[in-house]
Design a protein around this motif. Structure first.
Motif, PDB file in Angstrom:
ATOM      1  N   UNK A   2       4.179 -57.960  60.853  1.00 26.95           N
ATOM      2  CA  UNK A   2       4.773 -58.401  59.586  1.00 26.95           C
ATOM      3  C   UNK A   2       5.906 -57.489  59.122  1.00 26.95           C
ATOM      4  N   UNK A   3       6.193 -56.447  59.893  1.00 26.76           N
ATOM      5  CA  UNK A   3       7.253 -55.502  59.551  1.00 26.76           C
ATOM      6  C   UNK A   3       8.517 -55.910  60.305  1.00 26.76           C
ATOM      7  N   UNK A   4       9.561 -56.268  59.571  1.00 22.73           N
ATOM      8  CA  UNK A   4      10.819 -56.666  60.200  1.00 22.73           C
ATOM      9  C   UNK A   4      11.740 -55.460  60.385  1.00 22.73           C
ATOM     10  N   UNK A   5      11.735 -54.557  59.420  1.00 21.07           N
ATOM     11  CA  UNK A   5      12.573 -53.372  59.469  1.00 21.07           C
ATOM     12  C   UNK A   5      11.803 -52.238  58.802  1.00 21.07           C
ATOM     13  N   UNK A   6      11.982 -51.040  59.288  1.00 20.13           N
ATOM     14  CA  UNK A   6      11.277 -49.895  58.713  1.00 20.13           C
ATOM     15  C   UNK A   6      12.243 -49.051  57.899  1.00 20.13           C
ATOM     16  N   UNK A   7      12.037 -48.970  56.591  1.00 18.38           N
ATOM     17  CA  UNK A   7      12.889 -48.100  55.785  1.00 18.38           C
ATOM     18  C   UNK A   7      12.519 -46.635  56.017  1.00 18.38           C
ATOM     19  N   UNK A   8      13.491 -45.761  55.883  1.00 15.01           N
ATOM     20  CA  UNK A   8      13.250 -44.320  56.015  1.00 15.01           C
ATOM     21  C   UNK A   8      13.080 -43.715  54.632  1.00 15.01           C
ATOM     22  N   UNK A   9      12.079 -42.860  54.493  1.00 15.26           N
ATOM     23  CA  UNK A   9      11.809 -42.152  53.239  1.00 15.26           C
ATOM     24  C   UNK A   9      11.606 -40.673  53.540  1.00 15.26           C
ATOM     25  N   UNK A  10      11.899 -39.835  52.582  1.00 15.30           N
ATOM     26  CA  UNK A  10      11.778 -38.386  52.769  1.00 15.30           C
ATOM     27  C   UNK A  10      10.326 -37.956  52.564  1.00 15.30           C
ATOM     28  N   UNK A  11       9.815 -37.175  53.508  1.00 14.66           N
ATOM     29  CA  UNK A  11       8.500 -36.564  53.381  1.00 14.66           C
ATOM     30  C   UNK A  11       8.481 -35.323  54.271  1.00 14.66           C
ATOM     31  N   UNK A  12       8.734 -34.181  53.689  1.00 11.94           N
ATOM     32  CA  UNK A  12       8.857 -32.945  54.468  1.00 11.94           C
ATOM     33  C   UNK A  12       7.520 -32.408  54.962  1.00 11.94           C
ATOM     34  N   UNK A  13       6.422 -32.847  54.394  1.00 13.27           N
ATOM     35  CA  UNK A  13       5.120 -32.312  54.785  1.00 13.27           C
ATOM     36  C   UNK A  13       4.736 -32.710  56.207  1.00 13.27           C
ATOM     37  N   UNK A  14       4.980 -33.956  56.593  1.00 14.15           N
ATOM     38  CA  UNK A  14       4.504 -34.484  57.861  1.00 14.15           C
ATOM     39  C   UNK A  14       5.468 -34.288  59.022  1.00 14.15           C
ATOM     40  N   UNK A  15       6.685 -33.853  58.769  1.00 15.74           N
ATOM     41  CA  UNK A  15       7.674 -33.717  59.836  1.00 15.74           C
ATOM     42  C   UNK A  15       7.777 -32.261  60.265  1.00 15.74           C
ATOM     43  N   UNK A  16       7.564 -32.016  61.576  1.00 15.97           N
ATOM     44  CA  UNK A  16       7.723 -30.666  62.106  1.00 15.97           C
ATOM     45  C   UNK A  16       9.196 -30.351  62.262  1.00 15.97           C
ATOM     46  N   UNK A  17       9.519 -29.087  62.205  1.00 14.07           N
ATOM     47  CA  UNK A  17      10.900 -28.640  62.357  1.00 14.07           C
ATOM     48  C   UNK A  17      11.463 -29.137  63.695  1.00 14.07           C
ATOM     49  N   UNK A  24       9.630 -44.972  58.149  1.00 16.53           N
ATOM     50  CA  UNK A  24      10.067 -43.807  58.918  1.00 16.53           C
ATOM     51  C   UNK A  24      10.117 -42.626  57.957  1.00 16.53           C
ATOM     52  N   UNK A  25       9.301 -41.624  58.220  1.00 17.97           N
ATOM     53  CA  UNK A  25       9.312 -40.417  57.399  1.00 17.97           C
ATOM     54  C   UNK A  25      10.365 -39.478  57.963  1.00 17.97           C
ATOM     55  N   UNK A  26      11.175 -38.896  57.093  1.00 16.05           N
ATOM     56  CA  UNK A  26      12.233 -37.980  57.510  1.00 16.05           C
ATOM     57  C   UNK A  26      12.140 -36.684  56.714  1.00 16.05           C
ATOM     58  N   UNK A  81      18.861 -37.413  56.613  1.00 16.50           N
ATOM     59  CA  UNK A  81      18.240 -38.092  57.757  1.00 16.50           C
ATOM     60  C   UNK A  81      17.817 -39.501  57.368  1.00 16.50           C
ATOM     61  N   UNK A  82      17.218 -39.646  56.202  1.00 18.13           N
ATOM     62  CA  UNK A  82      16.801 -40.976  55.738  1.00 18.13           C
ATOM     63  C   UNK A  82      18.012 -41.899  55.610  1.00 18.13           C
ATOM     64  N   UNK A  83      19.088 -41.389  55.056  1.00 14.05           N
ATOM     65  CA  UNK A  83      20.306 -42.195  54.903  1.00 14.05           C
ATOM     66  C   UNK A  83      20.851 -42.628  56.267  1.00 14.05           C
ATOM     67  N   UNK A  84      20.777 -41.729  57.254  1.00 15.68           N
ATOM     68  CA  UNK A  84      21.264 -42.066  58.594  1.00 15.68           C
ATOM     69  C   UNK A  84      20.429 -43.200  59.207  1.00 15.68           C
ATOM     70  N   UNK A  85      19.109 -43.145  59.028  1.00 18.92           N
ATOM     71  CA  UNK A  85      18.245 -44.218  59.536  1.00 18.92           C
ATOM     72  C   UNK A  85      18.503 -45.533  58.792  1.00 18.92           C
ATOM     73  N   UNK A  86      18.734 -45.445  57.495  1.00 21.52           N
ATOM     74  CA  UNK A  86      18.885 -46.650  56.673  1.00 21.52           C
ATOM     75  C   UNK A  86      20.284 -47.255  56.715  1.00 21.52           C
ATOM     76  N   UNK A  87      21.258 -46.522  57.247  1.00 25.52           N
ATOM     77  CA  UNK A  87      22.651 -46.986  57.176  1.00 25.52           C
ATOM     78  C   UNK A  87      23.025 -47.975  58.277  1.00 25.52           C
ATOM     79  N   UNK A  88      22.260 -48.061  59.324  1.00 28.80           N
ATOM     80  CA  UNK A  88      22.601 -48.987  60.396  1.00 28.80           C
ATOM     81  C   UNK A  88      21.705 -48.787  61.592  1.00 28.80           C
ATOM     82  N   UNK A  89      21.858 -49.663  62.565  1.00 26.42           N
ATOM     83  CA  UNK A  89      21.017 -49.608  63.755  1.00 26.42           C
ATOM     84  C   UNK A  89      21.670 -48.722  64.804  1.00 26.42           C
ATOM     85  N   UNK A  90      21.004 -47.623  65.129  1.00 30.16           N
ATOM     86  CA  UNK A  90      21.510 -46.680  66.125  1.00 30.16           C
ATOM     87  C   UNK A  90      20.370 -46.288  67.059  1.00 30.16           C
TER      88      UNK A  90
END
Length: 160
Positions: A19-34, A45-47, A52-61
């Motif tokens: 049911x997920x067509x596109x995954x938005x990126x949101x900031x969450x520094x706790x779960x992302x390793x350096x 998508x946690x960033x 980083x979130x803006x880069x994921x949300x700005x287009x398909x790459x």
């Protein structure tokens, strides 16, 4: 602590992967390793940063494609996020334990030799990959059947 708790609503509101067509990126520094730019988490998508979130949300790459491959892998796991994450952790643990016994030298092996990551990295630059796949992203199953030594050889070959 607050960042850790921010994932609970994401999990609670999640829908089946199909049911997920596109995954938005949101900031969450706790779960992302350096060193990591994104993490697929229950249809988002946690960033680590807003940039980083803006880069994921700005287009398909290629980065977005990598994460969308994980979405399709979850669809191929019985259309279940839970089954996908259980399998992901299972493969991660197998490699982690094996690495201690065999002392192989691939840095971050539990992540890079995980069948889900092997498919995502192998296909991330093919932006049409998911359109071409009948039944979604299934190549991870081929990697799961390989021995860890075979995966290491394939990883080393691709790295060159």
């Amino acid at each position: 602590m607050w960042m850790m708790l921010r994932v609970i609503p994401i999990m609670w509101r999640s829908v089946r992967p199909s049911r997920v067509a596109d995954m938005p990126a949101v900031v969450n520094t706790f779960w992302i390793r350096k060193g990591y730019e994104g993490l697929t988490f229950f249809g988002q998508i946690l960033t680590p940063t807003q940039a980083d979130a803006d880069r994921f949300n700005s287009g398909y790459n290629s980065l977005k494609n990598h994460e969308m491959i994980h979405l399709c892998q979850a669809q191929s796991c019985g259309d279940s996020w839970l089954r996908f994450y259980i399998l992901y952790i299972w493969y991660w643990l197998k490699i982690k334990i094996s690495r201690k016994k065999r002392h192989f030298t691939v840095r971050n092996a539990a992540y890079l030799l995980n069948p889900f990551e092997m498919e995502a990295y192998a296909r991330m630059y093919d932006l049409d990959y998911l359109k071409k796949c009948e039944g979604g992203a299934q190549e991870w199953r081929k990697y799961a059947k390989m021995s860890i030594e075979e995966r290491i050889r394939l990883y080393e070959k691709r790295k060159d």
